[in-house]
Design a protein around this motif. Structure first.
Motif, mmCIF file in Angstrom:
data_model
loop_
_atom_site.group_PDB
_atom_site.id
_atom_site.type_symbol
_atom_site.label_atom_id
_atom_site.label_comp_id
_atom_site.label_asym_id
_atom_site.label_seq_id
_atom_site.Cartn_x
_atom_site.Cartn_y
_atom_site.Cartn_z
ATOM 1 N N ARG A 274 0.764 -1.183 -0.059
ATOM 2 C CA ARG A 274 -0.044 -0.023 0.087
ATOM 3 C C ARG A 274 0.692 1.362 -0.159
ATOM 4 O O ARG A 274 0.312 2.260 -0.665
ATOM 5 C CB ARG A 274 -0.863 -0.105 1.254
ATOM 6 N N PRO A 275 1.914 1.492 0.580
ATOM 7 C CA PRO A 275 2.838 2.571 0.659
ATOM 8 C C PRO A 275 3.158 3.181 -0.822
ATOM 9 O O PRO A 275 3.245 4.085 -0.986
ATOM 10 C CB PRO A 275 4.020 2.143 1.593
ATOM 11 N N VAL A 276 3.522 1.935 -1.709
ATOM 12 C CA VAL A 276 3.822 2.070 -3.011
ATOM 13 C C VAL A 276 2.763 2.676 -3.667
ATOM 14 O O VAL A 276 2.869 3.785 -4.455
ATOM 15 C CB VAL A 276 4.498 1.110 -3.616
ATOM 16 N N LEU A 277 1.482 2.262 -3.466
ATOM 17 C CA LEU A 277 0.297 2.815 -4.129
ATOM 18 C C LEU A 277 -0.040 4.154 -3.675
ATOM 19 O O LEU A 277 -0.433 4.909 -4.469
ATOM 20 C CB LEU A 277 -0.931 1.759 -3.735
ATOM 21 N N TYR A 278 0.081 4.454 -2.331
ATOM 22 C CA TYR A 278 -0.042 5.888 -1.999
ATOM 23 C C TYR A 278 0.896 6.998 -2.463
ATOM 24 O O TYR A 278 0.541 7.772 -2.895
ATOM 25 C CB TYR A 278 0.030 5.828 -0.170
#
Length: 325
Positions: A274-278
């Motif tokens: 999720r951090p990469v997506l955010y």
């Protein structure tokens, strides 16, 4: 150009994703308990500060399976929903990860542009689900070989597909047998990672089948509910592995302190999903770079303040297990 800080990247990225059709992807299976437990477990460890006679700086570089990275932080396996989030989204993520000295890991569906990503971008891992059609698995592994992929991940935990809330995402799967995993090992020319191992029993079978590494993961809360966080099972898996192959983890890691805790408990690499997506949703390619870069800088600060100057010196003694957890 204004550089967004990590908290801002997360807040803006999550808000943007939840407002879009693909926002469901960041939710969890059924009750959402797995996602809540991820943070609870992470917060049950404190850091043992050693400020006197500490190093002035720390080196976060690491080499795993002959791949040298600037920090033990990589992208977790995913393809969805990146193509829908940005034009040429996969290439933007790959360029950002390459610039950060990290590694890209794509999942299902397998990118059509896989060979170009492998050729031009960051070091690359490609995952394959445990499809019910075993020949389909073998064909996809062969496609990885043709595309130049040197690391393949086999998703041993997708025997019942994947699920978000009450929605089945992938259903054409069945559990792998040890004999079939040995066959996969025999036909995979590069490094083979058994993905989302979550018990000492599966860790032992992974060794028996010839895995080059294992990923300890609850699959981003996308398989079954009430799975433990990787840190809850990492010590028992480390005792089985005994340093014979690398151990990767993912599942709710957000800050440099989280990465430090995983390394202290036996992980060699930590995956970020999720951090990469955010980062991508908030600030495109630069956002992805800043997520990896700022977590790396946080990790370096924590290492200095806990008295370690290199990744190899991070041990369980660097942590305090909090009471009542």
């Amino acid at each position: 150009m204004k550089i967004m800080e990590l908290t801002e990247l997360y807040n803006q990225g999550k808000k943007a994703m939840l407002a879009a059709d693909y926002g469901f992807f960041i939710q969890g299976v059924e009750t959402g308990w797995v996602l809540k437990n991820n943070r609870t477990v992470m917060d049950s460890y404190a850091l043992r500060q050693r400020a006197i006679n500490g190093p002035e700086t720390a080196d976060t570089k690491t080499t795993v399976l002959e791949e040298t990275l600037l920090a033990p932080v990589i992208m977790s396996a995913m393809t969805m929903p990146i193509p829908a989030m940005a034009q040429n989204g996969l290439f933007k993520v790959s360029r950002a990860l390459k610039r950060a000295g990290s590694m890209m890991w794509t999942g299902s569906p397998m990118p059509k542009e896989l060979s170009e990503l492998v050729c031009k971008g960051a070091p690359h891992i490609q995952s394959v689900k445990c499809y019910a059609d075993r020949e389909k698995i073998l064909r996809k592994i062969e496609h990885c070989r043709e595309a130049g992929v040197r690391w393949v991940g086999i998703e041993v935990d997708t025997g019942q597909g994947t699920k978000v809330h009450d929605r089945i995402i992938a259903s054409d799967c069945r559990p792998p047998s040890l004999d079939f995993l040995r066959k996969v090992r025999d036909m995979t020319p590069g490094k083979l990672v058994f993905k989302r191992v979550l018990s000492k029993e599966d860790a032992a079978l992974s060794l028996e089948a010839g895995a080059d590494a294992v990923m300890v993961s609850n699959h981003g809360a996308h398989t079954i509910d009430y799975l433990p966080h990787p840190l809850q099972v990492l010590p028992e898996i480390s005792r089985v592995i005994r340093g014979r192959i690398p151990i990767f983890v993912d599942g709710g890691f957000r800050r440099g302190t989280d990465v430090f805790k995983a390394l202290a408990l036996g992980a060699d690499l930590v995956g970020l999903g999720r951090p990469v997506l955010y980062g991508l949703a908030a600030d495109g390619e630069e956002g992805v770079f800043q997520v990896i870069n700022q977590i790396t800088l946080e990790l370096k600060r924590v290492m200095v303040m806990t008295g370690v100057d290199c990744i190899e010196k991070i041990t369980p003694d660097c942590l305090l297990k909090l009471g009542g957890q």
